[in-house]
Design an enzyme around this catalytic site. Structure first.
Site, mmCIF file in Angstrom:
data_model
loop_
_atom_site.group_PDB
_atom_site.id
_atom_site.type_symbol
_atom_site.label_atom_id
_atom_site.label_comp_id
_atom_site.label_asym_id
_atom_site.label_seq_id
_atom_site.Cartn_x
_atom_site.Cartn_y
_atom_site.Cartn_z
ATOM 1 N N ALA A 194 0.816 -1.217 0.000
ATOM 2 C CA ALA A 194 0.000 0.000 0.000
ATOM 3 C C ALA A 194 0.848 1.264 0.000
ATOM 4 O O ALA A 194 0.613 2.189 -0.792
ATOM 5 C CB ALA A 194 -0.922 -0.018 1.214
ATOM 6 N N GLU A 249 9.199 -5.400 -6.076
ATOM 7 C CA GLU A 249 8.370 -6.139 -5.136
ATOM 8 C C GLU A 249 8.775 -7.615 -5.147
ATOM 9 O O GLU A 249 8.812 -8.249 -6.205
ATOM 10 C CB GLU A 249 6.893 -5.994 -5.506
ATOM 11 C CG GLU A 249 5.942 -6.944 -4.808
ATOM 12 C CD GLU A 249 6.041 -6.907 -3.286
ATOM 13 O OE1 GLU A 249 6.005 -7.984 -2.661
ATOM 14 O OE2 GLU A 249 6.149 -5.789 -2.730
ATOM 15 N N HIS A 288 -1.893 -4.529 -2.216
ATOM 16 C CA HIS A 288 -2.700 -5.607 -1.679
ATOM 17 C C HIS A 288 -3.286 -5.270 -0.313
ATOM 18 O O HIS A 288 -2.921 -4.281 0.320
ATOM 19 C CB HIS A 288 -1.885 -6.897 -1.598
ATOM 20 C CG HIS A 288 -0.568 -6.732 -0.910
ATOM 21 N ND1 HIS A 288 -0.447 -6.547 0.448
ATOM 22 C CD2 HIS A 288 0.699 -6.728 -1.400
ATOM 23 C CE1 HIS A 288 0.827 -6.443 0.768
ATOM 24 N NE2 HIS A 288 1.550 -6.541 -0.325
ATOM 25 N N CYS A 322 -5.198 -7.318 5.353
ATOM 26 C CA CYS A 322 -6.259 -7.353 6.365
ATOM 27 C C CYS A 322 -7.415 -8.253 5.950
ATOM 28 O O CYS A 322 -8.228 -8.651 6.788
ATOM 29 C CB CYS A 322 -6.784 -5.945 6.621
ATOM 30 S SG CYS A 322 -5.549 -4.807 7.286
ATOM 31 N N ARG A 330 -0.181 3.763 -15.530
ATOM 32 C CA ARG A 330 0.550 4.799 -14.796
ATOM 33 C C ARG A 330 2.034 4.853 -15.146
ATOM 34 O O ARG A 330 2.780 5.621 -14.537
ATOM 35 C CB ARG A 330 0.365 4.586 -13.289
ATOM 36 C CG ARG A 330 -1.090 4.767 -12.876
ATOM 37 C CD ARG A 330 -1.305 4.788 -11.387
ATOM 38 N NE ARG A 330 -2.707 5.034 -11.096
ATOM 39 C CZ ARG A 330 -3.252 4.981 -9.892
ATOM 40 N NH1 ARG A 330 -2.499 4.670 -8.835
ATOM 41 N NH2 ARG A 330 -4.542 5.222 -9.712
ATOM 42 N N ASP A 373 4.486 0.182 7.122
ATOM 43 C CA ASP A 373 4.716 -0.600 8.333
ATOM 44 C C ASP A 373 6.184 -0.677 8.749
ATOM 45 O O ASP A 373 6.480 -1.157 9.842
ATOM 46 C CB ASP A 373 4.190 -2.024 8.149
ATOM 47 C CG ASP A 373 2.674 -2.084 8.082
ATOM 48 O OD1 ASP A 373 2.031 -1.039 8.282
ATOM 49 O OD2 ASP A 373 2.131 -3.178 7.823
ATOM 50 N N ASN A 423 -0.976 4.077 4.079
ATOM 51 C CA ASN A 423 -1.309 4.667 2.784
ATOM 52 C C ASN A 423 -0.998 6.160 2.762
ATOM 53 O O ASN A 423 -0.441 6.675 1.779
ATOM 54 C CB ASN A 423 -2.792 4.442 2.476
ATOM 55 C CG ASN A 423 -3.068 3.086 1.864
ATOM 56 O OD1 ASN A 423 -2.919 2.896 0.662
ATOM 57 N ND2 ASN A 423 -3.457 2.138 2.685
ATOM 58 N N TYR A 441 -29.345 12.354 16.011
ATOM 59 C CA TYR A 441 -30.245 11.471 16.765
ATOM 60 C C TYR A 441 -31.497 11.165 15.960
ATOM 61 O O TYR A 441 -32.118 12.047 15.376
ATOM 62 C CB TYR A 441 -30.670 12.114 18.089
ATOM 63 C CG TYR A 441 -31.972 11.534 18.622
ATOM 64 C CD1 TYR A 441 -32.016 10.220 19.087
ATOM 65 C CD2 TYR A 441 -33.155 12.272 18.617
ATOM 66 C CE1 TYR A 441 -33.208 9.665 19.540
ATOM 67 C CE2 TYR A 441 -34.352 11.728 19.081
ATOM 68 C CZ TYR A 441 -34.373 10.423 19.545
ATOM 69 O OH TYR A 441 -35.544 9.863 19.992
ATOM 70 N N ARG A 474 -20.384 13.457 29.938
ATOM 71 C CA ARG A 474 -21.120 13.960 31.097
ATOM 72 C C ARG A 474 -20.622 13.292 32.383
ATOM 73 O O ARG A 474 -20.414 13.959 33.400
ATOM 74 C CB ARG A 474 -22.619 13.694 30.912
ATOM 75 C CG ARG A 474 -23.495 14.247 32.034
ATOM 76 C CD ARG A 474 -24.943 13.896 31.795
ATOM 77 N NE ARG A 474 -25.154 12.458 31.897
ATOM 78 C CZ ARG A 474 -26.245 11.827 31.456
ATOM 79 N NH1 ARG A 474 -27.206 12.501 30.847
ATOM 80 N NH2 ARG A 474 -26.365 10.523 31.602
#
Length: 440
Positions: free
Chosen positions: A11, A33, A40, A43, A70, A278, A300, A420, A436
């Protein structure tokens, strides 16, 4: 024109590459890579194992997209062996290749920690690190009669993998040395609730050390200090560490966490060398210190910031507050900011409160119970952290995370204008009620 080399196509790496391409259409961008997977989503591994998702859905874009659309020189199955000033050497299918660089990004991610016990190399023993692991685990289950699964570990991955096998109707045992699950990330008031839910679905064995994994050719049993547990499949989920070996070989300085130390431009201690994802540290917005939090959303963004700065722009990554969420079966579990003891160790004088409430009015069906623990600074009322378990966790965690980033107080939270209506929330939202209790 500049030569950009990015090591790692996950990522962070592909976010950086795409950002550089947008800003610098004429620059040479090379991504190396080691696996066949780029952009990928690790997760998603538990959900492929459970059968909720197909494996190929865990790649956001295929390699061909980056190459053709790209114009990124992407090399898969390219394992970097040497990094030196101005040059990277990689071993590829057609032999060794050398790539010159003017600016370099380490996006090498993290690797699993394997417990130092015999038998972790047996067939049927797996980690859940990269998406291909999900396919390998599924294939093993198809080829063998897997009924009993042992998961070793008590963190996020351990819980998510345990849920996957419970969902498949298997007999699951979860073993951990800790006295409670998620001990490193959640306080006891929340982990007690999580542990109780786990114990209702599987054999939860805490404060128990695994001695060995045994079998003839493939796993057959797990030996702990207390028992011998039959096992057809074992998952090692005992944590991860940043993959810093290549960066260290170049002389990049690591932080106290063991990840690469970076500034807010994601630059390392070496000129023209960056790190993201990471493998890298970043700043914690509450403590002001560098931290290592290996999660996809900051990874990311770190890649985006690194790519922007490598392309000559000036964008700063402000930092993180440690927001995370997971689930086990119907129990949602989340946190953001600091836990109570974390806050005390960071030098804050704190107050905390725990409330048990509902996610909506009793007269409207479909709502559930929710437990919240809030932490705030004693004198100023500045918000420091929130932990939650139950139903409706995501909305409260995300709202609180933004409040933390904006330096809000208990008074700000109490008077926040939250939505609400009976189908969605009670008139006193759980966050407002928590404020509160802590403030008034």
């Amino acid at each position: 024109m500049r030569n950009i080399v990015i090591i790692g196509g996950g990522a962070a790496g592909m976010s950086a590459a795409s950002r550089i391409r947008k800003l610098r259409p004429d620059w040479k961008i090379t991504v190396l890579e080691a696996s066949e997977w780029v952009s990928h989503a690790p997760c998603g591994i538990p959900y492929v194992v459970e059968g909720i998702s197909a494996l190929d859905r865990l790649m956001h874009y295929r390699p061909e997209f980056f190459i053709r659309e790209r114009n990124i020189d992407l090399h898969i199955r390219a394992r970097v062996t040497t990094v030196r000033e101005g040059e990277v050497v990689a071993r590829e299918e057609k032999g060794e290749r050398r790539y010159p660089w003017d600016r370099l990004l380490f996006a090498t991610g993290a690797v699993p920690r394997r417990p130092p016990i015999p038998g972790t190399d047996l067939a049927g023993v797996f980690t859940a690190d990269l998406p291909p692991d999900a396919g390998i685990i599924r294939q093993y289950m198809e080829e063998h009669d897997v009924r009993k699964v042992v998961v070793i570990g008590t963190g996020y991955v351990a819980l998510e993998m345990a849920e996957a096998f419970v969902g498949r109707g298997m007999q699951v045992t979860l073993i951990g040395r800790s006295d409670r699950v998620l001990r490193r990330t959640l306080d006891r008031e929340i982990t007690d609730m999580v542990g109780a839910r786990l114990a209702g679905e599987l054999d939860l064995r805490l404060q128990e050390t695994t001695r060995a994994i045994e079998g003839s050719g493939r796993v057959e049993q797990v030996v702990t200090e207390r028992a011998v547990l039959p096992a057809d499949l074992v998952i090692l989920a005992t944590g991860i560490r940043p993959d810093t070996a290549l960066a260290e070989s170049l002389g990049v300085v690591l932080g106290e966490s063991g990840a690469i130390r970076t500034d807010d431009r994601m630059q390392t201690s070496c000129a023209n060398v960056y790190a993201a994802g990471d493998v890298a540290e970043c700043r914690h917005l509450l403590t002001g210190k560098n931290t290592w939090i290996a999660l996809a959303p900051p990874g990311n963004k770190m890649g985006f910031v690194a790519g922007s700065n490598m392309a000559g722009h000036d964008i700063r990554f402000p930092g993180v507050v440690g927001t995370a969420i997971t689930r086990f079966m119907d129990l949602e579990i989340g946190r953001t900011g600091l836990g109570e003891e974390e806050a005390r160790r960071a030098g804050f004088e704190v107050k905390s409160a725990v409330i048990n409430t509902s996610t909506g009015p009793a007269y409207f069906p479909g709502h559930g119970e929710l437990r919240l623990k809030g932490i705030a600074e004693q004198e100023s009322g500045r918000l420091l952290g929130l932990q939650a378990a139950g139903r409706g966790v995501l909305a409260r965690i995300d709202t609180f995370a933004l409040a933390l980033q904006q330096g809000c107080t208990l008074r700000d939270l109490f008077f926040s204008d939250l939505a609400y209506a009976p189908p969605f929330a009670p008139v006193w939202d759980p966050l407002v009620t928590l404020a509160r209790v802590l403030k008034f």
